[in-house]
Design a protein around this motif. Structure first.
Motif, PDB file in Angstrom:
ATOM      1  N   SER A 134     -26.432   1.927 -15.219  1.00 44.51           N
ATOM      2  CA  SER A 134     -25.263   1.528 -16.001  1.00 44.51           C
ATOM      3  C   SER A 134     -24.339   0.600 -15.231  1.00 44.51           C
ATOM      4  CB  SER A 134     -24.478   2.787 -16.423  1.00 44.51           C
ATOM      5  OG  SER A 134     -24.065   3.503 -15.264  1.00 44.51           O
ATOM      6  N   LYS A 135     -24.723   0.221 -14.028  1.00 44.77           N
ATOM      7  CA  LYS A 135     -23.913  -0.696 -13.236  1.00 44.77           C
ATOM      8  C   LYS A 135     -24.844  -1.726 -12.606  1.00 44.77           C
ATOM      9  CE  LYS A 135     -24.213   2.377  -9.252  1.00 44.77           C
ATOM     10  NZ  LYS A 135     -23.518   3.056  -8.176  1.00 44.77           N
ATOM     11  N   THR A 136     -24.354  -2.898 -12.381  1.00 44.78           N
ATOM     12  CA  THR A 136     -25.203  -3.935 -11.802  1.00 44.78           C
ATOM     13  C   THR A 136     -24.749  -4.344 -10.425  1.00 44.78           C
ATOM     14  OG1 THR A 136     -23.932  -5.629 -12.965  1.00 44.78           O
ATOM     15  CG2 THR A 136     -25.936  -4.840 -14.007  1.00 44.78           C
ATOM     16  N   GLY A 137     -23.545  -4.157 -10.056  1.00 46.15           N
ATOM     17  CA  GLY A 137     -23.008  -4.325  -8.710  1.00 46.15           C
ATOM     18  C   GLY A 137     -23.883  -5.047  -7.715  1.00 46.15           C
ATOM     19  N   GLN A 138     -23.968  -4.495  -6.517  1.00 46.80           N
ATOM     20  CA  GLN A 138     -24.759  -5.097  -5.454  1.00 46.80           C
ATOM     21  C   GLN A 138     -25.821  -4.101  -5.017  1.00 46.80           C
ATOM     22  OE1 GLN A 138     -22.202  -8.185  -3.149  1.00 46.80           O
ATOM     23  NE2 GLN A 138     -21.058  -6.277  -3.095  1.00 46.80           N
ATOM     24  N   ASN A 139     -26.532  -3.569  -5.980  1.00 49.04           N
ATOM     25  CA  ASN A 139     -27.540  -2.552  -5.717  1.00 49.04           C
ATOM     26  C   ASN A 139     -28.880  -3.194  -5.379  1.00 49.04           C
ATOM     27  OD1 ASN A 139     -25.341  -1.300  -6.855  1.00 49.04           O
ATOM     28  ND2 ASN A 139     -26.548   0.193  -7.987  1.00 49.04           N
ATOM     29  N   THR A 140     -29.857  -2.350  -5.099  1.00 45.21           N
ATOM     30  CA  THR A 140     -31.176  -2.840  -4.736  1.00 45.21           C
ATOM     31  C   THR A 140     -31.736  -3.789  -5.791  1.00 45.21           C
ATOM     32  OG1 THR A 140     -33.455  -2.230  -4.270  1.00 45.21           O
ATOM     33  CG2 THR A 140     -32.235  -0.738  -5.705  1.00 45.21           C
ATOM     34  N   ARG A 141     -32.339  -4.876  -5.321  1.00 43.65           N
ATOM     35  CA  ARG A 141     -32.995  -5.827  -6.228  1.00 43.65           C
ATOM     36  C   ARG A 141     -34.505  -5.612  -6.260  1.00 43.65           C
ATOM     37  NH1 ARG A 141     -29.255 -10.076  -7.260  1.00 43.65           N
ATOM     38  NH2 ARG A 141     -27.209  -9.235  -6.797  1.00 43.65           N
ATOM     39  N   SER A 192     -37.667   1.970 -16.317  1.00 50.58           N
ATOM     40  CA  SER A 192     -37.690   3.366 -15.888  1.00 50.58           C
ATOM     41  C   SER A 192     -39.071   3.929 -16.166  1.00 50.58           C
ATOM     42  CB  SER A 192     -36.621   4.178 -16.619  1.00 50.58           C
ATOM     43  OG  SER A 192     -36.816   4.124 -18.020  1.00 50.58           O
ATOM     44  N   GLY A 193     -39.342   5.096 -15.574  1.00 52.45           N
ATOM     45  CA  GLY A 193     -40.650   5.704 -15.773  1.00 52.45           C
ATOM     46  C   GLY A 193     -41.761   4.801 -15.263  1.00 52.45           C
ATOM     47  N   GLU A 194     -42.843   4.685 -16.024  1.00 50.58           N
ATOM     48  CA  GLU A 194     -43.980   3.862 -15.610  1.00 50.58           C
ATOM     49  C   GLU A 194     -43.593   2.399 -15.447  1.00 50.58           C
ATOM     50  OE1 GLU A 194     -47.076   4.912 -14.928  1.00 50.58           O
ATOM     51  OE2 GLU A 194     -46.587   7.008 -15.320  1.00 50.58           O
ATOM     52  N   ASN A 195     -42.707   1.905 -16.312  1.00 52.37           N
ATOM     53  CA  ASN A 195     -42.337   0.486 -16.263  1.00 52.37           C
ATOM     54  C   ASN A 195     -41.647   0.104 -14.958  1.00 52.37           C
ATOM     55  OD1 ASN A 195     -43.364  -0.053 -18.802  1.00 52.37           O
ATOM     56  ND2 ASN A 195     -41.434   0.474 -19.833  1.00 52.37           N
ATOM     57  N   PHE A 196     -40.961   1.038 -14.350  1.00 57.03           N
ATOM     58  CA  PHE A 196     -40.221   0.758 -13.117  1.00 57.03           C
ATOM     59  C   PHE A 196     -41.158   0.311 -12.002  1.00 57.03           C
ATOM     60  CE2 PHE A 196     -38.771   2.533  -8.980  1.00 57.03           C
ATOM     61  CZ  PHE A 196     -37.662   1.720  -8.776  1.00 57.03           C
ATOM     62  N   ILE A 223     -32.427   7.652  -6.455  1.00 51.28           N
ATOM     63  CA  ILE A 223     -32.714   7.171  -7.813  1.00 51.28           C
ATOM     64  C   ILE A 223     -32.508   5.649  -7.825  1.00 51.28           C
ATOM     65  CG2 ILE A 223     -32.177   7.340 -10.267  1.00 51.28           C
ATOM     66  CD1 ILE A 223     -30.783  10.038  -9.623  1.00 51.28           C
ATOM     67  N   THR A 224     -33.606   4.902  -7.792  1.00 54.93           N
ATOM     68  CA  THR A 224     -33.476   3.440  -7.850  1.00 54.93           C
ATOM     69  C   THR A 224     -34.035   2.871  -9.151  1.00 54.93           C
ATOM     70  OG1 THR A 224     -35.550   3.161  -6.633  1.00 54.93           O
ATOM     71  CG2 THR A 224     -33.518   3.142  -5.354  1.00 54.93           C
ATOM     72  N   GLU A 225     -34.657   3.707  -9.975  1.00 54.70           N
ATOM     73  CA  GLU A 225     -35.121   3.205 -11.272  1.00 54.70           C
ATOM     74  C   GLU A 225     -33.939   3.133 -12.240  1.00 54.70           C
ATOM     75  OE1 GLU A 225     -37.524   5.974 -13.687  1.00 54.70           O
ATOM     76  OE2 GLU A 225     -37.248   7.425 -12.051  1.00 54.70           O
ATOM     77  N   PHE A 226     -34.157   2.543 -13.399  1.00 57.58           N
ATOM     78  CA  PHE A 226     -33.081   2.310 -14.358  1.00 57.58           C
ATOM     79  C   PHE A 226     -32.842   3.586 -15.175  1.00 57.58           C
ATOM     80  CE2 PHE A 226     -30.990   0.890 -18.184  1.00 57.58           C
ATOM     81  CZ  PHE A 226     -30.195  -0.153 -17.760  1.00 57.58           C
ATOM     82  N   VAL A 227     -31.749   4.268 -14.859  1.00 57.59           N
ATOM     83  CA  VAL A 227     -31.333   5.437 -15.635  1.00 57.59           C
ATOM     84  C   VAL A 227     -29.835   5.337 -15.853  1.00 57.59           C
ATOM     85  CG1 VAL A 227     -33.187   6.982 -14.894  1.00 57.59           C
ATOM     86  CG2 VAL A 227     -31.136   6.800 -13.506  1.00 57.59           C
ATOM     87  N   THR A 228     -29.371   5.868 -16.964  1.00 59.17           N
ATOM     88  CA  THR A 228     -27.947   5.712 -17.308  1.00 59.17           C
ATOM     89  C   THR A 228     -27.223   7.029 -17.507  1.00 59.17           C
ATOM     90  OG1 THR A 228     -28.522   5.561 -19.655  1.00 59.17           O
ATOM     91  CG2 THR A 228     -28.384   3.503 -18.417  1.00 59.17           C
ATOM     92  N   ASN A 229     -27.909   8.135 -17.293  1.00 52.17           N
ATOM     93  CA  ASN A 229     -27.289   9.420 -17.611  1.00 52.17           C
ATOM     94  C   ASN A 229     -26.982  10.264 -16.385  1.00 52.17           C
ATOM     95  OD1 ASN A 229     -29.872   9.956 -16.873  1.00 52.17           O
ATOM     96  ND2 ASN A 229     -30.347  11.341 -18.576  1.00 52.17           N
ATOM     97  N   VAL A 230     -26.893   9.612 -15.217  1.00 48.88           N
ATOM     98  CA  VAL A 230     -26.635  10.392 -14.011  1.00 48.88           C
ATOM     99  C   VAL A 230     -25.305  10.023 -13.371  1.00 48.88           C
ATOM    100  CG1 VAL A 230     -29.063  10.827 -13.495  1.00 48.88           C
ATOM    101  CG2 VAL A 230     -27.970   8.737 -12.640  1.00 48.88           C
TER     102      VAL A 230
END
Length: 620
Positions: free
Chosen positions: A440-447, A574-578, A424-431
């Motif tokens: 929900s986190k910005t850390g050092q994740n994929t850019r 997320s979704g199409e926008n991702f 899951i690399t798209e923007f989701v906050t409920n997982v």
């Protein structure tokens, strides 16, 4: 009274600005003489030379282990503390150049000459092995060290171009003479390297199959491969006239013949070749064929396994690696969802993603490729799950469907199966922690919406009984040599012949990609079209192995939009926008004409004013 090496070096450092070049003694010794009291002591010098071999994509080296990938168009380093930012932003310089190795290589060169000039004086105290050492082992050691000497000179050549040739061991008392050595022209340096390779190859074994404890040492194949690679670089535009198809290359509106290649020594000696010589490609092709004709190497059937298992059939020479636990290696590359234990250091760029062809052999921008980027596909993918291989049903974006099989072993993309869940690399906050993107986190994740999978064992789970893999870093492997030959012959001939197609197709056939030329595709029958095919094949087959950084430079294409673009997916969507391509940071890497070659360290130039001249653009 003997002076300790520490005393000698401290005195020398006063005069040469802390140049490590004079330090040849392993740390456990105090005097140079200690090295030659017995053969077992002298052998430690060779061990030092082997221990310093580069590992150009070392995921176990934290934020700075993958700079060559992140410094090219292959990847983007997600960790801001990485020195990759210097290369992305064009902020590196003669004082701050983490990929520079000038002093370290000359230290290795001095060690090599020290060994070569003294080894015949070393006593073999143990009578039981004396004859074997004097007739077989020591002669082989000398050829190994000649090879390593050539190797470390090539490491300088590919970074700095022409460099001084130190052709013997210099005592501390000879430092003033040493400092008068100027840079030598490209052709002279190439001849020096290839002569050492020929000398080494004549006395090195084909393999060490009869003594597995020696595997990893230099072989005849390694020496011939180094010669071929050196000649390939020498034939490439950066070192061969600065032109392509008879046309000079311009960077930032300036002809490279008068900028990059216009550097001369203070006595007026040109350091670069201003005129193109097509025969250099033939020399490179013939040298690559010498490696192939040894007949002892074969492509490993499963390409992916080369990067997490030790392989001795395709790999011609390697840096000997140790045991790497999944928690120390694989996790550095695996997606950053905390439930998997990944750290997600590297993002693959859109430019790299778009370079993977469709499985019909056509580039995605070919109208007949069948590439679709705005739909969804229900399909199946293999995954190692619950400690066994399974087939998983997945719903993925159509742009990931029917791609080159290496796409699925090189990339982590949104929706693909991995271990116990899908990525899951798209923007989701409920997982919760099952989130590999920003969410929900910005850390050092994929850019970019992607992670790099190559070098990861697909069966590894850092949080669930992680295994230990024995990895080696392949410095030369057969697929690379095949592509050297295809490239060199394609450039030498007016149009590609059957041999050009045969050797690129050997690499493609291994992963079930269609053979070239593709029927009806006119470009595949031309020199220019096959040039792009070969370059792209190198980009895919050798991705994340430390080659692309230097390939784009020797081809003089690193400044082009193709190589400087820095784009990814919309990680805040997320979704199409991702799936909308967006810039990463500024959207482009900074690459100026002088970035084609690395600057000599300022401290080296100031030691003997007027002797060492700087590379173009770095004089300031």
């Amino acid at each position: 009274m003997k002076k300790s090496i520490a005393y000698i070096l401290s005195s020398a450092f006063f005069f040469i600005s802390c140049n490590k070049f004079l330090d040849v003694v392993p740390r456990e010794f105090h005097q140079e003489e200690d090295l030659f009291t017995d053969i077992q002591q002298a052998e430690k010098e060779i061990a030092v030379l082997y221990s310093r071999l580069p590992w150009d994509h070392n995921a176990g080296d934290g934020s700075n282990g993958m700079i060559l990938a992140a410094g090219s168009d292959e990847a983007y380093h997600n960790w801001d503390q990485s020195n990759a930012r210097l290369y992305e932003q064009g902020a590196w310089n003669p004082i701050s150049n983490p990929l520079g190795n000038y002093n370290a290589m000359y230290e290795n060169i001095r060690i090599a000459w020290h060994f070569l000039e003294n080894i015949d004086k070393v006593p073999v105290l143990e009578e039981r092995i004396r004859e074997q050492y004097e007739t077989v082992v020591i002669p082989r050691y000398k050829n190994e060290v000649k090879f390593l000497l050539a190797f470390y000179y090539f490491e300088l050549f590919k970074r700095y171009g022409p460099v001084p040739i130190v052709d013997r061991y210099y005592q501390v008392s000879e430092i003033n003479e040493l400092l008068q050595k100027d840079r030598r022209p490209v052709d002279e340096l190439v001849q020096f390297i290839t002569t050492l390779c020929d000398e080494a190859a004549s006395g090195l074994p084909l393999s060490y199959d009869d003594d597995p404890n020696e595997i990893g040492r230099a072989t005849k194949g390694a020496a011939l491969a180094l010669k071929a690679k050196t000649l390939l670089y020498a034939a490439s535009p950066l070192f061969n006239g600065g032109e392509v198809d008879g046309q000079p290359v311009s960077v930032n509106g300036q002809n490279v013949k008068s900028t990059l290649l216009g550097v001369k020594n203070s006595d007026g000696t040109p350091l670069f070749n201003p005129q193109y010589d097509a025969n250099k490609w033939k020399l490179a092709a013939d040298a690559a064929m010498d490696v192939i004709n040894l007949g002892i190497y074969n492509l490993h059937p499963v390409q992916q396994e080369l990067f997490y298992k030790r392989n001795l059939t395709e790999v011609i020479w390697h840096k000997q690696g140790g045991s790497y636990n999944a928690g120390a290696w694989d996790r550095q590359l695996m997606p950053n969802g905390t439930d998997m234990g990944g750290s997600g250091a590297l993002s693959m760029t859109n430019a790299m993603i778009n370079s993977y062809e469709m499985d019909n052999g056509l580039p995605i921008d070919d109208p007949l490729s069948g590439y679709v980027d705005n739909a969804w596909v229900d399909t199946t993918m293999r995954v190692f799950r619950d400690r066994t291989w399974k087939t998983a049903n997945v719903r993925i974006r159509s742009m990931y469907h029917h791609r080159d099989p290496r796409f699925y072993t090189d990339v982590y993309f949104n929706g693909m199966p991995l271990l116990h869940r899908n990525v899951i690399t798209e923007f989701v906050t409920n997982v919760g922690s099952n989130n590999d993107g920003w969410g929900s986190k910005t850390g050092q994740n994929t850019r970019t919406g992607y992670y790099v999978q190559k070098w990861v064992d697909p069966t590894q789970n850092p949080k669930d009984r992680p295994n230990t893999n024995m990895r080696n870093f392949p410095i030369y492997r057969l697929a690379d040599v095949y592509l050297w030959y295809a490239e060199a012959m394609n450039e030498f001939l007016p149009s590609p012949n059957s041999a050009v197609y045969f050797y690129i197709n050997e690499v493609r056939n291994r992963v079930n990609m269609p053979a070239l030329p593709i029927s009806g595709r006119v470009e595949d029958a031309t020199k220019q079209g096959m040039r792009q095919r070969i370059r792209n094949e190198r980009k895919i087959e050798l991705s994340m192995e430390g080659h692309r950084f230097f390939d784009t430079r020797r081809w003089l294409i690193a400044h082009t939009p193709e190589c400087t673009e820095l784009m990814g997916l919309n990680i805040n969507g997320s979704g199409e926008n991702f799936y909308t391509p967006v810039p990463v940071r500024s959207g482009a890497r900074v690459f100026n004409s002088y970035h084609y070659l690395m600057p000599l360290p300022t401290v080296e130039i100031t030691k003997a004013p007027g002797v060492l001249v700087q590379n173009f653009g770095w004089e300031r």
